[in-house]
Motif scaffolding. Sequence first.
Motif, PDB file in Angstrom:
ATOM      1  N   GLY A 174       0.918  -1.172   0.065  1.00 43.82           N
ATOM      2  CA  GLY A 174       0.168   0.177   0.129  1.00 43.82           C
ATOM      3  C   GLY A 174       0.765   1.390  -0.163  1.00 43.82           C
ATOM      4  O   GLY A 174       0.617   2.357  -0.511  1.00 43.82           O
ATOM      5  N   THR A 175       2.156   1.073   0.407  1.00 44.36           N
ATOM      6  CA  THR A 175       2.838   2.209   0.528  1.00 44.36           C
ATOM      7  C   THR A 175       3.356   2.768  -0.929  1.00 44.36           C
ATOM      8  O   THR A 175       3.247   4.051  -1.040  1.00 44.36           O
ATOM      9  N   GLY A 176       3.319   2.024  -1.867  1.00 46.46           N
ATOM     10  CA  GLY A 176       3.396   2.291  -3.303  1.00 46.46           C
ATOM     11  C   GLY A 176       2.350   3.078  -3.670  1.00 46.46           C
ATOM     12  O   GLY A 176       2.607   4.162  -4.457  1.00 46.46           O
ATOM     13  N   PHE A 177       1.079   2.738  -3.580  1.00 48.32           N
ATOM     14  CA  PHE A 177       0.132   3.276  -4.066  1.00 48.32           C
ATOM     15  C   PHE A 177      -0.375   4.913  -3.209  1.00 48.32           C
ATOM     16  O   PHE A 177      -0.662   5.647  -4.000  1.00 48.32           O
ATOM     17  N   LEU A 178       0.135   4.865  -1.904  1.00 47.08           N
ATOM     18  CA  LEU A 178       0.105   5.981  -1.419  1.00 47.08           C
ATOM     19  C   LEU A 178       1.070   7.116  -1.971  1.00 47.08           C
ATOM     20  O   LEU A 178       0.959   8.220  -2.072  1.00 47.08           O
ATOM     21  N   TRP A 179       2.341   6.549  -2.264  1.00 47.21           N
ATOM     22  CA  TRP A 179       3.418   7.418  -3.001  1.00 47.21           C
ATOM     23  C   TRP A 179       2.693   7.798  -4.458  1.00 47.21           C
ATOM     24  O   TRP A 179       3.004   9.172  -4.856  1.00 47.21           O
ATOM     25  N   VAL A 180       2.081   6.882  -5.116  1.00 49.54           N
ATOM     26  CA  VAL A 180       1.527   7.452  -6.380  1.00 49.54           C
ATOM     27  C   VAL A 180       0.529   8.695  -6.118  1.00 49.54           C
ATOM     28  O   VAL A 180       0.477   9.627  -6.842  1.00 49.54           O
ATOM     29  N   TRP A 181      -0.213   8.509  -5.079  1.00 50.70           N
ATOM     30  CA  TRP A 181      -1.201   9.699  -4.688  1.00 50.70           C
ATOM     31  C   TRP A 181      -0.365  10.840  -4.322  1.00 50.70           C
ATOM     32  O   TRP A 181      -0.874  11.914  -4.987  1.00 50.70           O
ATOM     33  N   TYR A 182       0.401  10.667  -3.375  1.00 52.22           N
ATOM     34  CA  TYR A 182       1.213  11.837  -2.952  1.00 52.22           C
ATOM     35  C   TYR A 182       1.796  12.636  -3.975  1.00 52.22           C
ATOM     36  O   TYR A 182       1.998  13.929  -4.176  1.00 52.22           O
ATOM     37  N   TRP A 183       2.607  11.772  -5.060  1.00 51.55           N
ATOM     38  CA  TRP A 183       3.372  12.552  -5.914  1.00 51.55           C
ATOM     39  C   TRP A 183       2.555  13.085  -6.947  1.00 51.55           C
ATOM     40  O   TRP A 183       2.727  14.276  -7.376  1.00 51.55           O
TER      41      TRP A 183
END
Length: 368
Positions: A174-183
């Motif tokens: 899930g950290t990867g998807f949160l990074w996509v959202w943040y970026w």
Amino acid sequence: MTPAKPVPPHSQPQPQPQPQAHAQPRPRNRAVMRRAAVIGALCALVSAWLLLVNVRGALGEERAFRAAVSCDSGDDCLRTATARIDRTERVQGKKTPSYLLYVTEADGTTSSPRIRGDAPEPPTAWAGTPVEVTYWRGQIRYVDFDTTRRYTTADPRGDYKPFAAFGLAIGSFGTGFLWVWYWWARHSQTSRRAAPWQLGVPLVGSLFLTLLAAGAPLATGTFAAALQVLGLGALVILVLCVPAALIASRRQRGDDTIPMAPKALAKEEIFTGRIVGEVPYATKGFLVAGPASLATTPDHTGASFRRPIPRTLTPIRVRPLYWTDPDHLNYGAKALVLECEDGGVPVLLVTSKKTMPWLLSALQTRGT
């Protein structure tokens, strides 16, 4: 009006002026942002539940079992009873072998604890053998033979491992998807050029972290050791990903005009292409490029519904995808953009790197 020719390799060191409409801030792709945020949030919630509820409960039960002492009665202590083996019965499992040990205690109580390992053959091989069974909180946790101790599947030691593996892995994923959202929400506006590394490098790093998180609890003896392994692995992944991102970012600095020469056409070529802009011939279908013609069509054979592209379309330069390009996620990873003008209206022609020379040739030769 004769359209300008595409920029040949090394002909002009300075980039051509761009249409002002492309300098506007990129409208966020809210659907992608919401999807990434929802997936990341769900993964975080599931991970928190597994780690804070399941893992915490399993670790508490393991500590209580290890701290238990022997006694004659009671559930929270280790109560041992003598018994005799009646027979064994193999349990058909997918991976780990186990068997049921049918025993009768001195007071006539019968039970069938499940033992890890291979069952003896035949089922009555241990019939009549005296053993000692040890209870804890109402379940037989291990069985003592003459020289060995066999733990049952009710042994609480290590019960946290499956929950920890899933919890840490889902959290890392899930950290990867949160990074996509943040970026996408914070940094895509300041990074005009769309490049795979901007999202790919963090996602690849999170994938490796997910694999490490899934294996660390299974390969270590304690949850604390699993967290230490995961922390060291995350540090190594970070050390590898940060230089890769910096190197990729440095390569994109400067003029991003792509020198590309037209490829002469001996016959018509039909290929996928998009025309984006506030013009009546904007399309998402196919382009038909010929030795002296250029048209759009929704027919993949190019045989019907052709619409000629007006000669007022003037090419400016070839460049990579931008985050500001409308619907850029559907252009394809190998797509290039030809910036054009038509009466002062900015127009983008999008096609693959392979077919872009055909498009340049058609735009060039139809004006001669």
